[in-house]
Design a protein around this motif. Structure first.
Motif, PDB file in Angstrom:
ATOM      1  N   GLU A  93       0.841  -1.197   0.000  1.00  0.00           N
ATOM      2  CA  GLU A  93       0.000   0.000   0.000  1.00  0.00           C
ATOM      3  C   GLU A  93       0.875   1.245   0.000  1.00  0.00           C
ATOM      4  O   GLU A  93       2.059   1.189   0.332  1.00  0.00           O
ATOM      5  CB  GLU A  93      -0.958   0.004   1.205  1.00  0.00           C
ATOM      6  CG  GLU A  93      -0.286  -0.172   2.537  1.00  0.00           C
ATOM      7  CD  GLU A  93      -1.263  -0.489   3.672  1.00  0.00           C
ATOM      8  OE1 GLU A  93      -2.474  -0.229   3.548  1.00  0.00           O
ATOM      9  OE2 GLU A  93      -0.800  -0.990   4.696  1.00  0.00           O
ATOM     10  N   THR A 131      -8.659  -1.389  15.603  1.00  0.00           N
ATOM     11  CA  THR A 131      -9.993  -1.710  15.116  1.00  0.00           C
ATOM     12  C   THR A 131     -10.976  -1.409  16.232  1.00  0.00           C
ATOM     13  O   THR A 131     -10.784  -1.838  17.368  1.00  0.00           O
ATOM     14  CB  THR A 131     -10.094  -3.186  14.695  1.00  0.00           C
ATOM     15  OG1 THR A 131      -9.197  -3.392  13.598  1.00  0.00           O
ATOM     16  CG2 THR A 131     -11.496  -3.547  14.265  1.00  0.00           C
ATOM     17  N   ARG A 152     -11.453   0.330  11.140  1.00  0.00           N
ATOM     18  CA  ARG A 152     -10.915  -1.001  10.830  1.00  0.00           C
ATOM     19  C   ARG A 152      -9.464  -0.846  10.419  1.00  0.00           C
ATOM     20  O   ARG A 152      -9.169  -0.218   9.404  1.00  0.00           O
ATOM     21  CB  ARG A 152     -11.719  -1.653   9.703  1.00  0.00           C
ATOM     22  CG  ARG A 152     -13.140  -1.915  10.095  1.00  0.00           C
ATOM     23  CD  ARG A 152     -13.915  -2.732   9.109  1.00  0.00           C
ATOM     24  NE  ARG A 152     -13.405  -2.718   7.759  1.00  0.00           N
ATOM     25  CZ  ARG A 152     -14.144  -2.812   6.678  1.00  0.00           C
ATOM     26  NH1 ARG A 152     -15.444  -2.916   6.804  1.00  0.00           N
ATOM     27  NH2 ARG A 152     -13.618  -2.812   5.491  1.00  0.00           N
ATOM     28  N   LYS A 192      -4.028   0.828  -2.640  1.00  0.00           N
ATOM     29  CA  LYS A 192      -3.814  -0.597  -2.375  1.00  0.00           C
ATOM     30  C   LYS A 192      -4.515  -1.389  -3.464  1.00  0.00           C
ATOM     31  O   LYS A 192      -5.303  -0.833  -4.225  1.00  0.00           O
ATOM     32  CB  LYS A 192      -4.359  -0.983  -1.003  1.00  0.00           C
ATOM     33  CG  LYS A 192      -5.863  -0.815  -0.900  1.00  0.00           C
ATOM     34  CD  LYS A 192      -6.393  -1.231   0.448  1.00  0.00           C
ATOM     35  CE  LYS A 192      -7.901  -1.190   0.487  1.00  0.00           C
ATOM     36  NZ  LYS A 192      -8.575  -2.060  -0.440  1.00  0.00           N
ATOM     37  N   ALA A 237      -9.685  -5.311  -3.039  1.00  0.00           N
ATOM     38  CA  ALA A 237     -10.094  -6.597  -2.471  1.00  0.00           C
ATOM     39  C   ALA A 237     -11.444  -6.388  -1.782  1.00  0.00           C
ATOM     40  O   ALA A 237     -11.704  -5.307  -1.241  1.00  0.00           O
ATOM     41  CB  ALA A 237      -9.058  -7.117  -1.479  1.00  0.00           C
ATOM     42  N   ASP A 284     -14.090  -5.997   0.778  1.00  0.00           N
ATOM     43  CA  ASP A 284     -14.181  -5.663   2.205  1.00  0.00           C
ATOM     44  C   ASP A 284     -12.823  -5.569   2.903  1.00  0.00           C
ATOM     45  O   ASP A 284     -12.682  -5.929   4.058  1.00  0.00           O
ATOM     46  CB  ASP A 284     -15.080  -6.679   2.916  1.00  0.00           C
ATOM     47  CG  ASP A 284     -15.729  -6.076   4.152  1.00  0.00           C
ATOM     48  OD1 ASP A 284     -15.974  -4.853   4.152  1.00  0.00           O
ATOM     49  OD2 ASP A 284     -15.967  -6.811   5.120  1.00  0.00           O
ATOM     50  N   SER A 285     -11.819  -5.105   2.179  1.00  0.00           N
ATOM     51  CA  SER A 285     -10.485  -4.936   2.754  1.00  0.00           C
ATOM     52  C   SER A 285     -10.139  -3.458   2.811  1.00  0.00           C
ATOM     53  O   SER A 285     -10.422  -2.707   1.882  1.00  0.00           O
ATOM     54  CB  SER A 285      -9.456  -5.670   1.889  1.00  0.00           C
ATOM     55  OG  SER A 285      -8.158  -5.357   2.302  1.00  0.00           O
ATOM     56  N   VAL A 286      -9.514  -3.038   3.914  1.00  0.00           N
ATOM     57  CA  VAL A 286      -9.132  -1.634   4.040  1.00  0.00           C
ATOM     58  C   VAL A 286      -7.624  -1.446   3.993  1.00  0.00           C
ATOM     59  O   VAL A 286      -7.150  -0.319   3.926  1.00  0.00           O
ATOM     60  CB  VAL A 286      -9.686  -1.007   5.342  1.00  0.00           C
ATOM     61  CG1 VAL A 286     -11.193  -0.956   5.312  1.00  0.00           C
ATOM     62  CG2 VAL A 286      -9.179  -1.742   6.570  1.00  0.00           C
ATOM     63  N   ARG A 287      -6.851  -2.519   4.040  1.00  0.00           N
ATOM     64  CA  ARG A 287      -5.388  -2.424   4.028  1.00  0.00           C
ATOM     65  C   ARG A 287      -4.825  -3.300   2.915  1.00  0.00           C
ATOM     66  O   ARG A 287      -5.476  -4.219   2.426  1.00  0.00           O
ATOM     67  CB  ARG A 287      -4.791  -2.889   5.365  1.00  0.00           C
ATOM     68  CG  ARG A 287      -5.168  -2.055   6.579  1.00  0.00           C
ATOM     69  CD  ARG A 287      -4.597  -0.654   6.588  1.00  0.00           C
ATOM     70  NE  ARG A 287      -3.175  -0.579   6.490  1.00  0.00           N
ATOM     71  CZ  ARG A 287      -2.326  -0.563   7.502  1.00  0.00           C
ATOM     72  NH1 ARG A 287      -2.785  -0.622   8.729  1.00  0.00           N
ATOM     73  NH2 ARG A 287      -1.031  -0.468   7.300  1.00  0.00           N
ATOM     74  N   ILE A 307      -1.609  -5.758   1.176  1.00  0.00           N
ATOM     75  CA  ILE A 307      -0.707  -6.856   1.517  1.00  0.00           C
ATOM     76  C   ILE A 307       0.442  -6.810   0.527  1.00  0.00           C
ATOM     77  O   ILE A 307       0.232  -6.691  -0.680  1.00  0.00           O
ATOM     78  CB  ILE A 307      -1.429  -8.222   1.428  1.00  0.00           C
ATOM     79  CG1 ILE A 307      -2.583  -8.267   2.420  1.00  0.00           C
ATOM     80  CG2 ILE A 307      -0.458  -9.358   1.686  1.00  0.00           C
ATOM     81  CD1 ILE A 307      -3.464  -9.500   2.282  1.00  0.00           C
TER      82      ILE A 307
END
Length: 187
Positions: A44, A75, A82, A130, A133, A135-138, A140
């Motif tokens: 990210e 969170t 989140r 980022k 994805a 329901d992803s907030v971060r 990888i």
């Protein structure tokens, strides 16, 4: 004519570190290079967009890259936070919880500041890039899939090295009262 003027204005901004970088140290191309490095390492990119007025500088819009590791890993379902990202009921990021930094000791405990995703006019205060994805907030790191394999290979080589060292140590320190070396090895 407008296109030429707009491109010339962008080049004047992008090629001058004091115009585009909040720290005044990087051209826009260098900011992009650093952002790509952040993407590879963290998965990210996190950047602030301060609107700064400085003497002898024509533009106010600046970019300030910050390491994604400064995004607080908190969170709180009650606050709709989140992993350091405050979202609305639909998942739209509306704010970010950033850990403060002390120039002498690095990060200061749990001392954080909340930054709205946009100002009152809708202009971005912060951008968080980022891979998409559900329901992803971060993000990888793109290297995440190879880390486990790398670790296993590293452990395998460590085990082989330890075995070789132990065999060498035992061979060098073996003493016996048996008369011949052949008989000692047979024993």
């Amino acid at each position: 004519a407008w296109k030429r003027r707009a491109e010339a204005a962008f080049r004047a901004w992008a090629d001058n570190p004091i115009e585009c970088d909040a720290a005044g140290s990087m051209k826009f191309s260098q900011i992009q290079q650093a952002a790509f490095g952040s993407y590879l390492a963290y998965g990210e990119v996190l950047a602030l967009f301060p609107y700064l007025q400085r003497a002898n500088v024509r533009t106010r819009s600046k970019v300030k890259l910050i390491p994604p590791s400064r995004l607080a890993d908190e969170t709180s379902p009650l606050e709709n936070v989140r992993m350091g990202v405050r979202v609305d009921n639909w998942g739209l990021p509306i704010g970010y919880r950033i850990r403060k930094r002390d120039s002498l000791s690095g990060y200061v405990g749990l001392d954080v500041v909340d930054i709205a995703a946009r100002d009152r006019d809708g202009r971005p205060n912060i951008i968080h890039v980022k891979d998409p994805a559900i329901d992803s907030v971060r993000g990888i790191s793109v290297f995440a899939p190879v880390i486990k394999t790398h670790r296993q290979v590293d452990q395998y080589f460590d085990a082989n090295m330890t075995s070789a060292l132990l065999q060498t140590i035992f061979a060098a320190t073996m003493k016996t009262n048996i008369g011949s070396s052949g008989a000692a090895f047979e024993a």
